[in-house]
Design an enzyme around this catalytic site. Structure first.
Site, short mmCIF file in Angstrom:
data_model
loop_
_atom_site.label_atom_id
_atom_site.label_comp_id
_atom_site.label_asym_id
_atom_site.label_seq_id
_atom_site.Cartn_x
_atom_site.Cartn_y
_atom_site.Cartn_z
N ASP A 42 -3.73 -7.83 -7.51
CA ASP A 42 -5.14 -8.17 -7.75
C ASP A 42 -5.46 -7.86 -9.21
O ASP A 42 -6.23 -6.95 -9.53
CB ASP A 42 -6.03 -7.37 -6.79
CG ASP A 42 -5.78 -7.75 -5.35
OD1 ASP A 42 -5.84 -8.95 -5.04
OD2 ASP A 42 -5.47 -6.86 -4.55
N GLN A 98 -18.00 -7.40 -0.41
CA GLN A 98 -17.09 -8.18 -1.27
C GLN A 98 -16.57 -9.44 -0.61
O GLN A 98 -15.75 -10.15 -1.18
CB GLN A 98 -15.95 -7.31 -1.77
CG GLN A 98 -14.93 -6.89 -0.72
CD GLN A 98 -13.95 -5.87 -1.27
OE1 GLN A 98 -14.25 -4.70 -1.40
NE2 GLN A 98 -12.75 -6.32 -1.62
N SER A 158 0.58 -9.14 0.90
CA SER A 158 -0.87 -9.23 1.01
C SER A 158 -1.24 -9.20 2.49
O SER A 158 -0.50 -9.73 3.32
CB SER A 158 -1.35 -10.55 0.39
OG SER A 158 -2.66 -10.83 0.82
N GLN A 176 -9.05 -7.79 -10.37
CA GLN A 176 -9.73 -6.64 -9.78
C GLN A 176 -9.44 -5.37 -10.59
O GLN A 176 -10.33 -4.57 -10.86
CB GLN A 176 -9.29 -6.45 -8.32
CG GLN A 176 -9.71 -5.11 -7.73
CD GLN A 176 -9.53 -5.01 -6.23
OE1 GLN A 176 -10.33 -5.56 -5.50
NE2 GLN A 176 -8.51 -4.31 -5.77
N HIS A 207 0.84 -1.21 0.00
CA HIS A 207 0.00 0.00 0.00
C HIS A 207 0.88 1.26 0.00
O HIS A 207 0.56 2.24 -0.67
CB HIS A 207 -0.89 0.03 1.25
CG HIS A 207 -1.90 -1.08 1.31
ND1 HIS A 207 -1.81 -2.11 2.19
CD2 HIS A 207 -3.04 -1.29 0.58
CE1 HIS A 207 -2.84 -2.93 2.03
NE2 HIS A 207 -3.60 -2.46 1.06
N ARG A 262 -3.33 -10.94 3.72
CA ARG A 262 -3.64 -12.32 4.12
C ARG A 262 -2.40 -13.09 4.58
O ARG A 262 -2.54 -14.14 5.21
CB ARG A 262 -4.21 -13.09 2.94
CG ARG A 262 -5.61 -12.70 2.63
CD ARG A 262 -5.97 -13.22 1.27
NE ARG A 262 -7.31 -12.80 0.97
CZ ARG A 262 -8.32 -13.62 0.77
NH1 ARG A 262 -8.12 -14.92 0.82
NH2 ARG A 262 -9.50 -13.17 0.50
O1 PAF Z 1 -8.18 -4.12 -3.00
C1 PAF Z 1 -8.84 -3.78 -2.00
O2 PAF Z 1 -8.32 -3.57 -0.91
C2 PAF Z 1 -10.34 -3.66 -2.12
O3 PAF Z 1 -10.87 -4.60 -2.98
C3 PAF Z 1 -10.81 -2.25 -2.52
C4 PAF Z 1 -10.34 -1.89 -3.91
C5 PAF Z 1 -10.30 -1.22 -1.52
C6 PAF Z 1 -12.35 -2.20 -2.51
O4 PAF Z 1 -12.86 -2.49 -1.26
#
Ligand code: PAF
Length: 288
Positions: free
Chosen positions: A156, A67, A191, A159, A43, A193
């Site tokens: 991701d 989600q 991640s 995504q 991040h 996770r």
């Molecule tokens: O990647 C993520 O952390 C989530 O899927 C996001 C894009 C913040 C949406 O909740």
């Protein structure tokens, strides 16, 4: 305060954030990093890219129930708000927006957006409804934050493809910026996770980036058929008995369209389960 240091402001509701957002002159660019918290160096790299490219940077922290596929997964998702805010402060983020559910979804019954066809298969098949939840929340966050550029990690991969499709339809003025995957020293993709892995699972998990990296090297030495490379990855991962393969595929860059003969920038994608923890990763075929 040191010269160049930004004061980070935390907004915990829609109306205070809205007032702040309105105060930003129109000519200033706003970079946006949407997150669900549990921030890590991956991040931070998105934030750094946003800082380098935009005048103002907003990070949102919102754990989006829509989600998740099960209540258990939603409940056990790590919540580390104080550390997250500290990380944002150190990274000189201008605003952290940590809204309540009622700020993002004020209505009683939320009507989900339908994600594009890139949401089909892979993560979409293994986690039904996941991408509908993702595009629905990202659309809401885009409306609230009104960014110039939004940053998403390429770990991701699917995504990013699905959000790109949603944004080009509903938010054509927002630039979607896909950012490279950050990895631990042993190659494991960062991640939130990873913290759920046991020490032995953590060790086994490195087989994933290593197998994908080998596939990219094989392509570089002339193996061009995806079937051959996928078989090679399966063979490599099968050496780790704790790994349960979910899928491995090669897709055209930016989409989920499978390819047979691989060309540069195509992407090998994979999902595995280790110790009950689902991990995804991908690598792009680029000439060494
Ligand atoms: O990647 C993520 O952390 C989530 O899927 C996001 C894009 C913040 C949406 O909740």
């Amino acid at each position: 305060m040191d010269r160049g240091q930004t004061m980070t402001t935390l907004f915990t509701n829609r109306s205070s954030f809205h007032t702040w957002r309105k105060s930003i002159p129109e000519h200033r660019t706003v970079g946006f990093v949407p997150t669900m918290g549990a921030l890590h160096a991956g991040h931070v790299s998105l934030i750094e890219q946003a800082k380098a490219e935009c005048d103002v940077v907003v990070v949102s922290i919102y754990v989006n129930a829509l989600q998740f596929n099960s209540e258990t997964d939603f409940t056990r998702y790590p919540r580390t708000e104080e550390t997250d805010f500290h990380i944002c402060t150190l990274a000189n983020v201008d605003a952290v927006f940590a809204p309540l559910k009622s700020d993002v979804f004020p209505e009683d019954v939320v009507e989900l957006l339908t994600p594009s066809k890139n949401a089909q298969g892979y993560e979409g098949a293994d986690r039904p409804g996941h991408f509908a939840g993702v595009v629905t929340v990202v659309d809401r966050l885009f409306n609230l934050v009104q960014p110039s550029v939004a940053y998403f990690g390429l770990k991701d991969y699917q995504q990013v493809a699905v959000i790109n499709d949603m944004a080009s339809q509903l938010h054509p003025n927002i630039v979607i910026s896909p950012c490279i995957t950050m990895r631990e020293n042993d190659g494991l993709a960062m991640s939130s996770r990873n913290r759920f892995l046991t020490p032995s699972g953590r060790k086994s998990a490195t087989a994933l980036p290593s197998a994908l990296g080998k596939a990219v090297s094989s392509w570089n030495t002339g193996v061009t058929q995806s079937k051959e490379l996928i078989d090679q990855v399966i063979a490599d991962l099968s050496k780790e008995p704790s790994i349960d393969i979910q899928y491995i595929s090669v897709v055209r860059n930016g989409s989920m369209e499978p390819v047979q003969a691989i060309s540069e920038n195509d992407v090998i994608i994979a999902a595995i389960v280790v110790d009950g923890v689902r991990l995804i990763d991908n690598m792009s075929f680029t000439n060494a």
